[in-house]
Design a protein around this motif. Structure first.
Motif, mmCIF file in Angstrom:
data_model
loop_
_atom_site.group_PDB
_atom_site.id
_atom_site.type_symbol
_atom_site.label_atom_id
_atom_site.label_comp_id
_atom_site.label_asym_id
_atom_site.label_seq_id
_atom_site.Cartn_x
_atom_site.Cartn_y
_atom_site.Cartn_z
ATOM 1 N N GLY A 60 -17.961 -23.531 30.029
ATOM 2 C CA GLY A 60 -18.556 -22.238 29.691
ATOM 3 C C GLY A 60 -18.920 -22.141 28.222
ATOM 4 O O GLY A 60 -19.901 -21.476 27.854
ATOM 5 N N LEU A 61 -18.149 -22.816 27.373
ATOM 6 C CA LEU A 61 -18.409 -22.779 25.933
ATOM 7 C C LEU A 61 -19.652 -23.596 25.575
ATOM 8 O O LEU A 61 -20.558 -23.100 24.905
ATOM 9 C CB LEU A 61 -17.191 -23.304 25.175
ATOM 10 N N THR A 62 -19.698 -24.833 26.045
ATOM 11 C CA THR A 62 -20.857 -25.669 25.716
ATOM 12 C C THR A 62 -22.127 -25.143 26.385
ATOM 13 O O THR A 62 -23.208 -25.192 25.794
ATOM 14 C CB THR A 62 -20.616 -27.135 26.114
ATOM 15 N N ASN A 63 -21.998 -24.618 27.606
ATOM 16 C CA ASN A 63 -23.176 -24.079 28.294
ATOM 17 C C ASN A 63 -23.775 -22.909 27.518
ATOM 18 O O ASN A 63 -24.993 -22.814 27.356
ATOM 19 C CB ASN A 63 -22.801 -23.635 29.704
ATOM 20 N N MET A 64 -22.918 -22.035 27.007
ATOM 21 C CA MET A 64 -23.393 -20.880 26.241
ATOM 22 C C MET A 64 -24.099 -21.342 24.961
ATOM 23 O O MET A 64 -25.219 -20.908 24.659
ATOM 24 C CB MET A 64 -22.199 -19.978 25.910
ATOM 25 N N ILE A 65 -23.481 -22.258 24.233
ATOM 26 C CA ILE A 65 -24.045 -22.714 22.965
ATOM 27 C C ILE A 65 -25.327 -23.507 23.178
ATOM 28 O O ILE A 65 -26.271 -23.402 22.384
ATOM 29 C CB ILE A 65 -22.995 -23.548 22.203
ATOM 30 N N ASP A 66 -25.390 -24.280 24.258
ATOM 31 C CA ASP A 66 -26.554 -25.145 24.487
ATOM 32 C C ASP A 66 -27.834 -24.376 24.790
ATOM 33 O O ASP A 66 -28.918 -24.962 24.798
ATOM 34 C CB ASP A 66 -26.269 -26.130 25.621
ATOM 35 N N HIS A 67 -27.737 -23.077 25.018
ATOM 36 C CA HIS A 67 -28.953 -22.276 25.216
ATOM 37 C C HIS A 67 -29.685 -22.032 23.888
ATOM 38 O O HIS A 67 -30.847 -21.622 23.897
ATOM 39 C CB HIS A 67 -28.621 -20.942 25.877
ATOM 40 N N PHE A 68 -29.000 -22.275 22.763
ATOM 41 C CA PHE A 68 -29.593 -22.013 21.453
ATOM 42 C C PHE A 68 -29.971 -23.318 20.761
ATOM 43 O O PHE A 68 -29.329 -24.345 20.975
ATOM 44 C CB PHE A 68 -28.604 -21.249 20.568
ATOM 45 N N PRO A 69 -30.989 -23.295 19.897
ATOM 46 C CA PRO A 69 -31.340 -24.509 19.147
ATOM 47 C C PRO A 69 -30.283 -24.819 18.086
ATOM 48 O O PRO A 69 -29.721 -23.909 17.469
ATOM 49 C CB PRO A 69 -32.688 -24.147 18.500
#
Length: 200
Positions: A98-107
């Motif tokens: 959930g942490l990496t998925n959230m961050i990976d939406h941003f450049p």
């Protein structure tokens, strides 16, 4: 007097019965006590639980294509931040998806030249350290280098209550060590960004 620092605190644990929320609330309180402005990104709560498993990052939207408003607002908060705090449990000895998925939406570019701090925890004796070590590499690649101190919390259910209140003095002193390092780096980096900008 220096301007208050803006901090985005990320929590990426979503499992039933999670303990991460108490840790996040504790760290938010500690950051606010020291004059920080805090934005909370919780992968299990609205609007951030609307992130799908990564199908389309923000930078994949074409010109004229509408980015969801809540996502655009979240991006702006990341851009405006001076520092980041990652609160992470440990799923199968690794970073919660959930942490990496959230961050990976941003450049990655919007995280660069700013510091980050890692707060990890577990109900066991290792305090989430295996996930924290992996987060060091992950955050380095994002461009928001983590400070040297990792605030690890073993037996978290005995250290912080359900409302985020510390149950022993070690919690406050541990948080202070991390926040002091984060402050030093965040002020230095902000001053340098404002003075000379960032490499192109």
């Amino acid at each position: 007097m220096a301007k208050p620092l803006k901090v985005v605190l990320f929590l990426g644990t979503c499992r039933e019965g999670r303990l991460g929320l108490r840790v996040a609330n504790f760290m938010i309180n500690e950051l606010k006590k020291t004059g920080h402005e805090v934005e909370f990104f919780d992968a299990a709560s609205k609007p951030f639980n609307q992130f799908p498993i990564l199908e389309k990052a923000m930078f994949f939207y074409k010109e004229g294509e509408k980015v969801p408003e809540w996502m655009a607002e979240a991006k702006q908060k990341v851009v405006d931040a001076d520092a980041y705090v990652m609160v992470s449990g440990e799923y199968n000895h690794s970073i919660p998806p959930g942490l990496t998925n959230m961050i990976d939406h941003f450049p990655t570019s919007i995280f660069g030249y700013k510091p980050s701090g890692i707060v990890c925890y577990s109900p066991g004796i290792y305090g989430g350290m295996r996930a924290a070590i992996q987060l060091r590499a992950f955050l380095g690649e994002m461009g928001c280098l983590p400070v040297s101190n990792i605030f690890g919390i073993p037996k978290v259910h005995q250290a912080i209550d359900g409302d985020g209140k510390p149950l022993d003095s070690h919690m406050e002193s541990g948080a202070k060590k991390l926040i002091d390092q984060l402050d030093w780096h965040a002020h230095a980096m902000r001053n340098h960004r404002e003075k000379v900008g960032t490499p192109k």
